[in-house]
Every structure is written in C-alpha cells, then in structure tokens.
Design a protein around this motif. Structure first.
Motif, PDB file in Angstrom:
ATOM      1  N   CYS A 299     -67.720 -27.619  91.181  1.00 26.05           N
ATOM      2  CA  CYS A 299     -66.696 -27.475  90.132  1.00 26.05           C
ATOM      3  C   CYS A 299     -66.061 -28.837  89.869  1.00 26.05           C
ATOM      4  O   CYS A 299     -65.528 -29.464  90.786  1.00 26.05           O
ATOM      5  CB  CYS A 299     -65.613 -26.485  90.568  1.00 26.05           C
ATOM      6  N   CYS A 340     -58.999 -21.132  86.202  1.00 29.57           N
ATOM      7  CA  CYS A 340     -60.313 -21.014  85.566  1.00 29.57           C
ATOM      8  C   CYS A 340     -60.188 -20.419  84.166  1.00 29.57           C
ATOM      9  O   CYS A 340     -61.062 -20.609  83.318  1.00 29.57           O
ATOM     10  CB  CYS A 340     -61.232 -20.167  86.438  1.00 29.57           C
ATOM     11  N   CYS A 343     -60.761 -22.864  81.388  1.00 31.93           N
ATOM     12  CA  CYS A 343     -62.117 -23.327  81.048  1.00 31.93           C
ATOM     13  C   CYS A 343     -62.736 -22.293  80.113  1.00 31.93           C
ATOM     14  O   CYS A 343     -62.707 -21.099  80.435  1.00 31.93           O
ATOM     15  CB  CYS A 343     -63.011 -23.392  82.288  1.00 31.93           C
ATOM     16  N   CYS A 346     -67.833 -21.777  82.408  1.00 28.96           N
ATOM     17  CA  CYS A 346     -67.839 -22.342  83.761  1.00 28.96           C
ATOM     18  C   CYS A 346     -69.123 -23.157  83.928  1.00 28.96           C
ATOM     19  O   CYS A 346     -70.214 -22.680  83.610  1.00 28.96           O
ATOM     20  CB  CYS A 346     -67.794 -21.209  84.784  1.00 28.96           C
TER      21      CYS A 346
HETATM   22  S1  SF4 Z   1     -64.160 -21.962  85.472  1.00 27.72           S
HETATM   23 FE1  SF4 Z   1     -63.778 -24.189  85.413  1.00 27.72          FE
HETATM   24  S2  SF4 Z   1     -62.306 -24.571  87.061  1.00 27.72           S
HETATM   25 FE2  SF4 Z   1     -63.187 -22.557  87.428  1.00 27.72          FE
HETATM   26  S3  SF4 Z   1     -64.897 -22.922  88.811  1.00 27.72           S
HETATM   27 FE3  SF4 Z   1     -65.737 -22.942  86.745  1.00 27.72          FE
HETATM   28  S4  SF4 Z   1     -65.692 -25.091  86.134  1.00 27.72           S
HETATM   29 FE4  SF4 Z   1     -64.357 -24.893  87.938  1.00 27.72          FE
END
Ligand code: SF4
Ligand code: SF4
Length: 368
Positions: A299, A340, A343, A346
C-alpha cells in the motif's frame, strides 16, 4: 436437545489426546485452550476438569485482565497444567517487567512457555529480547522460551531453528494456508522445536450472525454458508492431522464450544471434513486474510493490511469488538489515520481473493 446432537455427545471421548511438545518434555493436550476471548472463568475450570492441560494467555489480552482470569480459574491446579503467556515488549527491560506482572496476575512463580509475541520478521526477534528469555529461564521464571508469529511462518521458523534459542514456536496455521507452511512446520518440528498452532479456525466465521452488505453478496446466503454445521470442528481436525503440530490454542467462550472442540480434537479428519472445508475456503475468501504476506509493504500510503485484517477478524469472526478495538489502537498512529475510503480504487491486489479495500474500510469505520 435434538436426537442427532444427543447421539453425537453420547459418543464423546472421555479423555483428551496428548502429544509431546518438541524436545521440551511437556505433554500438552492436542486441543489447548486459547483463553484470549474467554471472560467466564468457569469454562476454563471445566476444561481443566475434562483433562485439557494447556492454557494460553498474554499480558496484553483484555487490557491485562485475561491473565488475572486465567490465574483465578487455574488456582489449585497449577502443578497439573501447562500455562503460556506472551509479551509484546520490544526491549529486555520492558519484557522482564511484563513477565513479573504476568506472574503476579497468574498467581504463579513461573510460566511454562513465555512467548515473544507477534514477531513476524527475523529482525523483530532481537538479541535483547532473547537475552530477556535467557535471564528469565535462569531466574526460574519461565521453563521454555517461545516466539509467536502471525505471518511469514516459513521464513520465521527457519530463522528460529537456525538461531537455536527458541524451544517452542506459536504459529498461525489453518486449512486456508498454502503447503509451504505445513512443510515449514514439519521441518521445524523435525529439528526439535515444539509447535503450537493458533488461528486454527481461520477467523471463526461460523460465529458471524449476519452477512455484511460491504461484501457485495447476498448477506443471508453468506451467513448461511459461513455457519455451515461442523465447519469449525473440521478446521480443528485439519490442523491436528499434521503430526508435527503438537498442540493448538483454540479460543473458547462457552461450555458448548468447549464440548464440541473437545470431541473434534479426538476424531479423525474425514473426506466429509475435506469437502466442508473446501466449501468454507470458497465462502470466506473475500473476508479472510490467510496471512500469506504478499501484500506486505504494497500500500503506497502504508496501511498494515494483514495486521488490520487480522484485528478485524476478532470483531467480525469472533464477535470480540472490544478486543479488536484495543488491538487496533496499538497500531502506529500514522497507520491508523489512513482512510481507504479516500482512495477511489485500491492498488493492492490480494492473490487469495480478499476484498482488501472493502475490508479495510470496514475495519477503519468500526475501529478507528
Ligand atoms: S485503499 Fe488505498 S490506502 Fe487502502 S490499502 Fe488500498 S491503496 Fe492503501
Ligand atoms: S490480504 Fe491477501 S495478500 Fe495480504 S496477507 Fe492476506 S491473504 Fe495475503
């Protein structure tokens, strides 16, 4: 009580099975009692009366209150039981201070196994902490030194064997895991290390009472699948069919679970169990992190994904919300503040089918 259940209970074994714990000379029951989620001392007392002789706790469980509960439940039985506890401390001084508190709370002069807790990279098992275990052994406060790992078991077990300072390893091990974990356990056991399995129930999803709209599937059907009769018992049999697993710490909160697990630990793993577990694997794959470690450090914002999902399973799988929140608040502040939800997609992909973003959003909304 339905007649099928009555028949099942009347076929109960009256004695547990015992296995040697590596080279320690200890002989724990194959079904050990993981006390982490237990808040009723009488269930622990009853387990000891039924012949289970291994009880596991930790300094950090239930804000430090779990050791106290275990100490009260096993008072008067100390010489006939094996007790393990754990410390999350990162320095020798903190660890030894933890151990003194542990002994006081457990009302005992020694613990049989003392685990350096939640070490999933070799670097976390520092010389300083190993020195704390040596000092504790010399002082007679612990009989055997252990290390617990939630992730990265093949590398950790190989490392611990090579360092040669660890008597017992406590490893996450269940039917969702890849064959390399089984092989690593067999190798470590062949080298004389005692092996204790945890997370045997793969998150305990049997005990989810309802589905969750976040998974994007019919909640009722999800619940029905996850509550499949016998799945948790099959999970216990699966772990114990590996002869290199000396014992397991299975969380139990009431007398019914104790009774069912006690029976399961004495029965062979069957083709019907195999079928049940393959259905279970399919059912839990969007939810359950198998701790394979493939998403570690991926991440870009730094979410500790597997740790967060493990903590979420305490709330969702075992229905232990307070415990989950307590563990979540122990994560680094920066990691806890990421959302999250912010975002749009992901960038982390789970090869095992976990819906990472959805699960993390759930964890963050429940626990942050
Ligand atoms: S949604 Fe964004 S912050 Fe959450 S694990 Fe995935 S990349 Fe990382
Ligand atoms: S979320 Fe998936 S990739 Fe990450 S540790 Fe769990 S199972 Fe492995």
């Amino acid at each position: 009580m339905p007649s099928s259940r009555r028949a099942f209970l009347s076929a109960l074994p009256d004695k547990p099975q015992f296995r040697p714990l590596g080279k320690t000379g200890l002989k724990p029951s194959a079904l050990g009692f993981g006390c982490m989620t237990t808040s009723d001392a009488t269930v622990i007392e009853r387990a000891a009366d039924m012949g289970l002789n291994y009880f596991d706790t930790a300094r950090s469980y239930q804000s430090g209150n779990n050791e106290r509960l275990v100490g009260v439940a096993l008072k008067g039985k100390r010489s006939s039981v094996i007790i393990s506890s754990k410390s999350l401390a990162k320095t020798r001084a903190e660890a030894l201070a933890d151990l003194d508190t542990t002994l006081r709370e457990l009302q005992t002069d020694y613990v049989d196994i003392w685990f350096l807790h939640n070490k999933s990279t070799p670097a976390e098992v520092t010389d300083d902490l190993l020195e704390a275990q040596r000092a504790a052994k010399q002082a007679g406060k612990i009989r055997f030194a252990g290390v617990s790992s939630h992730f990265n078991m093949p590398e950790m077990l190989a490392h611990l064997v090579q360092r040669g300072q660890t008597d017992v390893a406590l490893v996450a091990y269940n039917f969702t895991m890849q064959p390399d974990v089984t092989a690593a356990i067999q190798k470590a056991r062949a080298a004389g290390m005692g092996i204790v399995a945890m997370k045997v129930l793969a998150g305990g999803f049997l005990r989810i009472l309802r589905g969750d709209r976040l998974y994007g599937i019919n909640p009722n059907s999800l619940s029905a699948t996850l509550k499949r009769e016998g799945a948790m018992q099959a999970a216990i049999k699966w772990a114990l069919k590996n002869n290199s697993v000396d014992t397991s710490i299975v969380c139990m909160t009431d007398a019914d679970q104790l009774q069912e697990n006690f029976t399961a630990a004495s029965l062979p793993f069957t083709p019907a169990d195999e079928k049940l577990l393959s259905l279970q694997v399919a059912a839990i794959s969007p939810l359950y992190c198998r701790m394979c470690g493939a998403c570690t450090g991926v991440c870009p914002k730094g979410v500790p994904i597997a740790d967060t999902l493990r903590i979420l399973s305490y709330a969702d799988g075992y229905r232990q919300f307070a415990l989950a929140r307590e563990r979540f608040l122990e994560l680094p502040t920066a990691a806890r503040s990421i959302r999250c939800q912010d975002c749009s997609t992901c960038s982390v992909h789970c090869p095992n089918g976990v819906h990472i973003r959805q699960r993390l959003i759930r964890a963050q909304s429940l626990l942050a």
